[in-house]
Write an enzyme that holds these catalytic residues in place. Structure first.
Site, PDB file in Angstrom:
ATOM      1  N   GLY A   1       0.754  -1.243   0.000  1.00  0.00           N
ATOM      2  CA  GLY A   1       0.000   0.000   0.000  1.00  0.00           C
ATOM      3  C   GLY A   1       0.781   1.288   0.000  1.00  0.00           C
ATOM      4  O   GLY A   1       0.211   2.353  -0.261  1.00  0.00           O
TER       5      GLY A   1
ATOM      6  N   GLU B   1       3.705  -7.042   1.570  1.00  0.00           N
ATOM      7  CA  GLU B   1       3.347  -7.274   0.162  1.00  0.00           C
ATOM      8  C   GLU B   1       3.488  -5.985  -0.643  1.00  0.00           C
ATOM      9  O   GLU B   1       2.506  -5.459  -1.168  1.00  0.00           O
ATOM     10  CB  GLU B   1       1.901  -7.775   0.078  1.00  0.00           C
ATOM     11  CG  GLU B   1       1.622  -9.034   0.879  1.00  0.00           C
ATOM     12  CD  GLU B   1       0.136  -9.365   0.967  1.00  0.00           C
ATOM     13  OE1 GLU B   1      -0.698  -8.540   0.537  1.00  0.00           O
ATOM     14  OE2 GLU B   1      -0.189 -10.437   1.488  1.00  0.00           O
ATOM     15  N   PRO B   2       4.695  -5.433  -0.732  1.00  0.00           N
ATOM     16  CA  PRO B   2       4.845  -4.178  -1.464  1.00  0.00           C
ATOM     17  C   PRO B   2       4.745  -4.393  -2.972  1.00  0.00           C
ATOM     18  O   PRO B   2       5.277  -5.367  -3.495  1.00  0.00           O
ATOM     19  CB  PRO B   2       6.263  -3.726  -1.092  1.00  0.00           C
ATOM     20  CG  PRO B   2       7.000  -5.014  -0.865  1.00  0.00           C
ATOM     21  CD  PRO B   2       5.994  -5.966  -0.254  1.00  0.00           C
TER      22      PRO B   2
ATOM     23  N   ARG C   1       3.517  -1.301  -5.639  1.00  0.00           N
ATOM     24  CA  ARG C   1       3.753  -0.011  -6.294  1.00  0.00           C
ATOM     25  C   ARG C   1       5.082   0.632  -5.875  1.00  0.00           C
ATOM     26  O   ARG C   1       5.791   1.206  -6.701  1.00  0.00           O
ATOM     27  CB  ARG C   1       2.597   0.928  -5.937  1.00  0.00           C
ATOM     28  CG  ARG C   1       2.538   2.217  -6.729  1.00  0.00           C
ATOM     29  CD  ARG C   1       1.444   3.127  -6.157  1.00  0.00           C
ATOM     30  NE  ARG C   1       0.162   2.470  -6.066  1.00  0.00           N
ATOM     31  CZ  ARG C   1      -0.774   2.487  -7.009  1.00  0.00           C
ATOM     32  NH1 ARG C   1      -0.569   3.150  -8.118  1.00  0.00           N
ATOM     33  NH2 ARG C   1      -1.924   1.856  -6.832  1.00  0.00           N
TER      34      ARG C   1
ATOM     35  N   ARG D   1      -4.526   3.727 -15.990  1.00  0.00           N
ATOM     36  CA  ARG D   1      -4.721   4.408 -14.703  1.00  0.00           C
ATOM     37  C   ARG D   1      -5.422   5.766 -14.822  1.00  0.00           C
ATOM     38  O   ARG D   1      -6.308   6.059 -14.004  1.00  0.00           O
ATOM     39  CB  ARG D   1      -3.392   4.532 -13.947  1.00  0.00           C
ATOM     40  CG  ARG D   1      -2.776   3.164 -13.585  1.00  0.00           C
ATOM     41  CD  ARG D   1      -1.575   3.282 -12.664  1.00  0.00           C
ATOM     42  NE  ARG D   1      -1.945   3.807 -11.374  1.00  0.00           N
ATOM     43  CZ  ARG D   1      -1.780   5.050 -10.992  1.00  0.00           C
ATOM     44  NH1 ARG D   1      -1.197   5.932 -11.795  1.00  0.00           N
ATOM     45  NH2 ARG D   1      -2.180   5.445  -9.812  1.00  0.00           N
TER      46      ARG D   1
ATOM     47  N   TYR E   1      -8.703   5.792 -12.707  1.00  0.00           N
ATOM     48  CA  TYR E   1      -8.620   6.442 -11.394  1.00  0.00           C
ATOM     49  C   TYR E   1      -8.360   7.944 -11.491  1.00  0.00           C
ATOM     50  O   TYR E   1      -7.950   8.539 -10.490  1.00  0.00           O
ATOM     51  CB  TYR E   1      -7.458   5.875 -10.565  1.00  0.00           C
ATOM     52  CG  TYR E   1      -7.287   4.390 -10.564  1.00  0.00           C
ATOM     53  CD1 TYR E   1      -8.323   3.543 -10.174  1.00  0.00           C
ATOM     54  CD2 TYR E   1      -6.065   3.814 -10.904  1.00  0.00           C
ATOM     55  CE1 TYR E   1      -8.139   2.166 -10.149  1.00  0.00           C
ATOM     56  CE2 TYR E   1      -5.880   2.445 -10.875  1.00  0.00           C
ATOM     57  CZ  TYR E   1      -6.915   1.627 -10.502  1.00  0.00           C
ATOM     58  OH  TYR E   1      -6.733   0.267 -10.468  1.00  0.00           O
TER      59      TYR E   1
ATOM     60  N   CYS F   1     -11.045   5.433 -29.422  1.00  0.00           N
ATOM     61  CA  CYS F   1     -12.306   6.154 -29.641  1.00  0.00           C
ATOM     62  C   CYS F   1     -13.152   6.204 -28.375  1.00  0.00           C
ATOM     63  O   CYS F   1     -14.202   5.558 -28.276  1.00  0.00           O
ATOM     64  CB  CYS F   1     -13.072   5.504 -30.792  1.00  0.00           C
ATOM     65  SG  CYS F   1     -12.236   5.836 -32.334  1.00  0.00           S
ATOM     66  N   GLU F   2     -12.665   6.916 -27.399  1.00  0.00           N
ATOM     67  CA  GLU F   2     -13.352   7.173 -26.125  1.00  0.00           C
ATOM     68  C   GLU F   2     -12.842   8.521 -25.652  1.00  0.00           C
ATOM     69  O   GLU F   2     -11.627   8.745 -25.650  1.00  0.00           O
ATOM     70  CB  GLU F   2     -12.930   6.161 -25.044  1.00  0.00           C
ATOM     71  CG  GLU F   2     -13.155   4.731 -25.352  1.00  0.00           C
ATOM     72  CD  GLU F   2     -14.345   4.140 -24.600  1.00  0.00           C
ATOM     73  OE1 GLU F   2     -14.953   4.863 -23.783  1.00  0.00           O
ATOM     74  OE2 GLU F   2     -14.636   2.978 -24.860  1.00  0.00           O
TER      75      GLU F   2
ATOM     76  N   TYR G   1       1.164  -1.193 -12.258  1.00  0.00           N
ATOM     77  CA  TYR G   1      -0.223  -1.132 -12.741  1.00  0.00           C
ATOM     78  C   TYR G   1      -0.283  -0.447 -14.114  1.00  0.00           C
ATOM     79  O   TYR G   1      -1.209   0.291 -14.408  1.00  0.00           O
ATOM     80  CB  TYR G   1      -1.125  -0.443 -11.704  1.00  0.00           C
ATOM     81  CG  TYR G   1      -1.018  -1.095 -10.341  1.00  0.00           C
ATOM     82  CD1 TYR G   1      -1.600  -2.327 -10.107  1.00  0.00           C
ATOM     83  CD2 TYR G   1      -0.289  -0.503  -9.309  1.00  0.00           C
ATOM     84  CE1 TYR G   1      -1.467  -2.959  -8.874  1.00  0.00           C
ATOM     85  CE2 TYR G   1      -0.143  -1.129  -8.073  1.00  0.00           C
ATOM     86  CZ  TYR G   1      -0.750  -2.353  -7.865  1.00  0.00           C
ATOM     87  OH  TYR G   1      -0.604  -2.979  -6.654  1.00  0.00           O
TER      88      TYR G   1
HETATM   89  N1  PLP Z   1      -1.518  -6.985  -1.228  1.00  0.00           N
HETATM   90  C1  PLP Z   1      -2.810  -7.040  -1.611  1.00  0.00           C
HETATM   91  C2  PLP Z   1      -3.686  -8.061  -0.981  1.00  0.00           C
HETATM   92  C3  PLP Z   1      -3.295  -6.152  -2.587  1.00  0.00           C
HETATM   93  O1  PLP Z   1      -4.574  -6.216  -2.970  1.00  0.00           O
HETATM   94  C4  PLP Z   1      -2.406  -5.203  -3.154  1.00  0.00           C
HETATM   95  C5  PLP Z   1      -2.876  -4.227  -4.150  1.00  0.00           C
HETATM   96  O2  PLP Z   1      -3.865  -3.591  -4.043  1.00  0.00           O
HETATM   97  C6  PLP Z   1      -1.076  -5.196  -2.736  1.00  0.00           C
HETATM   98  C7  PLP Z   1      -0.659  -6.094  -1.770  1.00  0.00           C
HETATM   99  C8  PLP Z   1      -0.066  -4.258  -3.311  1.00  0.00           C
HETATM  100  O3  PLP Z   1      -0.389  -2.946  -3.041  1.00  0.00           O
HETATM  101  P1  PLP Z   1       0.621  -1.787  -3.454  1.00  0.00           P
HETATM  102  O4  PLP Z   1       0.949  -1.971  -4.866  1.00  0.00           O
HETATM  103  O5  PLP Z   1      -0.125  -0.559  -3.170  1.00  0.00           O
HETATM  104  O6  PLP Z   1       1.824  -1.945  -2.561  1.00  0.00           O
END
Ligand code: PLP
Length: 423
Positions: free
Chosen positions: A245, A280-281, A283, A319, A323, A348-349, A377
């Site tokens: 996140g 779980e990095p 981004r 993106r 978003y 074409c949007e 992403y």
């Molecule tokens: N873990 C889970 C369960 C996710 O759904 C996500 C993405 O939304 C991530 C990790 C990675 O998030 P980020 O890319 O923001 O670090």
């Protein structure tokens, strides 16, 4: 920090001038910097080095290119996967099965079975029924003399507003992810009794592109209280998965918490937990490690501002359309002049618009430019909408580069389609 810099007025990826890649591979094309990936992987690891036990699982949804996964495996990272397809990729890239965490709110029975057979390290359960199915599948395998109890944690929804875009917010009670934190103790107790499950702890992930650590710290506080409650009830808790996140700067003047700020907050929030902490990095590793290189097709006069029509579109980089996301747009060889323009692709949007009324480097038809911070992403969300070729990917490493994903042509796509004989 990234390794896309101007040298003699020309934007380079590490030591490779971007016009060289455009000439060899064509545009649009994603260009990644291996040095930037490695740097981010190391900075993130270093930020958590004060914690006792850590498992790093790169969220491969951010950028699942095989070469990127190999690079991350070489950096000692495992993977966070959210589909059977992502698991296949992680394994194909050489990641160890036991280093893989399987997240995702809709794992099918087939995906659960395949992940058990592969021996993945952890299932992050999203609902009680999923735990029951997984336990049954594992117990069946144990009876057949293959496999062990399924290692699992329960994903909890802490009902915290991460303060990010609604479409990437995952930790509020109305979101589809996790089980309500108030229900977690009773559910944990029921699941912990199942023979096929080895329930080891809890998980959370409250959203992506977080610009403020306070919601994360609040969520971690709730998880800490839950861990204490579960232990008081007699459960053995050895793992807590804190998700990903952490946001990245998309604009030059964006100020975001650094991995070091994040690490200090985690150390504070988790002091005394005595568990393996999992991260779980996505981004924060991949975002600034890639750009989308594009060529200006036309500069079309507009009634308010000219439209810079580039050969990249919403199908290549979704993106902004999804978003309203911002990506800095810079010329590869800027003259120093500036213009105010809208930037759009050929699809074409009207939604295929990257920016409106933006102050940018002056560009002309035929010029090269990039959308920055497109490593996460980006390519992974690309489609072939409007029968556009699937965008290719290039990895630069010092003065070397390689095409790590081919451009998939309309002819190749058509070859996978059929016209029934009765038409
Ligand atoms: N873990 C889970 C369960 C996710 O759904 C996500 C993405 O939304 C991530 C990790 C990675 O998030 P980020 O890319 O923001 O670090």
């Amino acid at each position: 920090m990234d390794h896309f810099t101007y040298r003699n007025g020309v934007l380079h990826a590490e030591d490779v001038p971007l016009p060289v890649i455009a000439a060899a591979v064509g545009t649009p094309v994603y260009v990644y910097s291996a040095a930037t990936f490695r740097r981010h992987a190391r900075v993130f690891r270093e930020a958590l080095s004060g914690l006792p036990r850590v498992h790093l699982a790169y969220a491969i949804k951010a950028n699942p290119n095989l070469a990127v996964l190999r690079l991350m495996a070489n950096e000692g990272y495992g993977a966070d996967v959210v589909s059977g397809g992502e698991m296949v990729r992680a394994l194909a890239a050489g990641m160890k099965a036991e280093a893989i965490v399987f997240s995702g709110v809709g794992k099918t029975h087939g995906e659960l079975a395949a992940a058990l057979d592969a021996g993945i390290g952890q299932f992050n359960l999203e609902l009680e029924e999923e735990g029951e199915v997984l336990a049954r599948l594992a117990a069946q395998r144990m009876r057949e003399g293959r496999g062990q109890r399924a290692p699992a944690v329960l994903r909890v929804n802490p009902d915290v507003d991460a303060g990010t875009h609604a479409k990437i917010s995952t930790g509020r009670k109305q979101n589809k992810f996790g089980v309500p934190i108030a229900d977690a103790p009773a559910m944990f107790a029921r699941l912990a009794k199942l023979d096929g499950l080895d329930l080891r702890g809890v998980a959370l992930h409250i959203g992506s592109q977080l610009a403020d650590l306070a919601p994360l710290e609040a969520a971690f506080g709730r998880i800490g209280a839950l861990v204490r409650e579960l232990r008081t009830a007699g459960h053995t808790i050895t793992r807590v998965d804190l998700g990903g996140g952490l946001g990245v700067p998309y604009r030059e003047d964006d100020v975001l918490p650094t991995p070091a700020d994040y690490g200090a907050m985690v150390a504070r929030a988790t002091a005394g937990w005595d568990v393996e902490l999992q991260f779980e990095p996505g981004r924060v590793i991949a975002g600034n490690a890639g750009v989308l290189l594009t060529r200006v097709i036309w500069v079309k006069p507009g009634s308010v501002a000219p439209y810079v029509i580039v050969d990249a579109a919403m199908n290549d980089l979704a993106r902004p359309a999804l978003y309203d996301a911002w990506h800095d747009f810079v010329a590869v060889a800027p003259s120093g002049a500036r213009m105010t323009a809208n930037i759009a692709g050929p699809v074409c949007e009207s939604g295929d618009t990257f920016a409106m009324g933006r102050d940018i480097d002056t560009v002309h038809a035929g010029d090269l430019a990039v959308f920055r911070t497109a490593g996460a992403y980006g390519a992974t969300m690309a489609s072939t909408y409007n029968s556009r070729a699937l965008v290719p990917e290039v990895l630069v490493d010092g003065d070397r580069y390689a095409v790590v994903a081919d451009r998939v042509s309309p002819e190749t796509m058509i070859a996978a389609e059929r016209v029934p004989e009765w038409l």
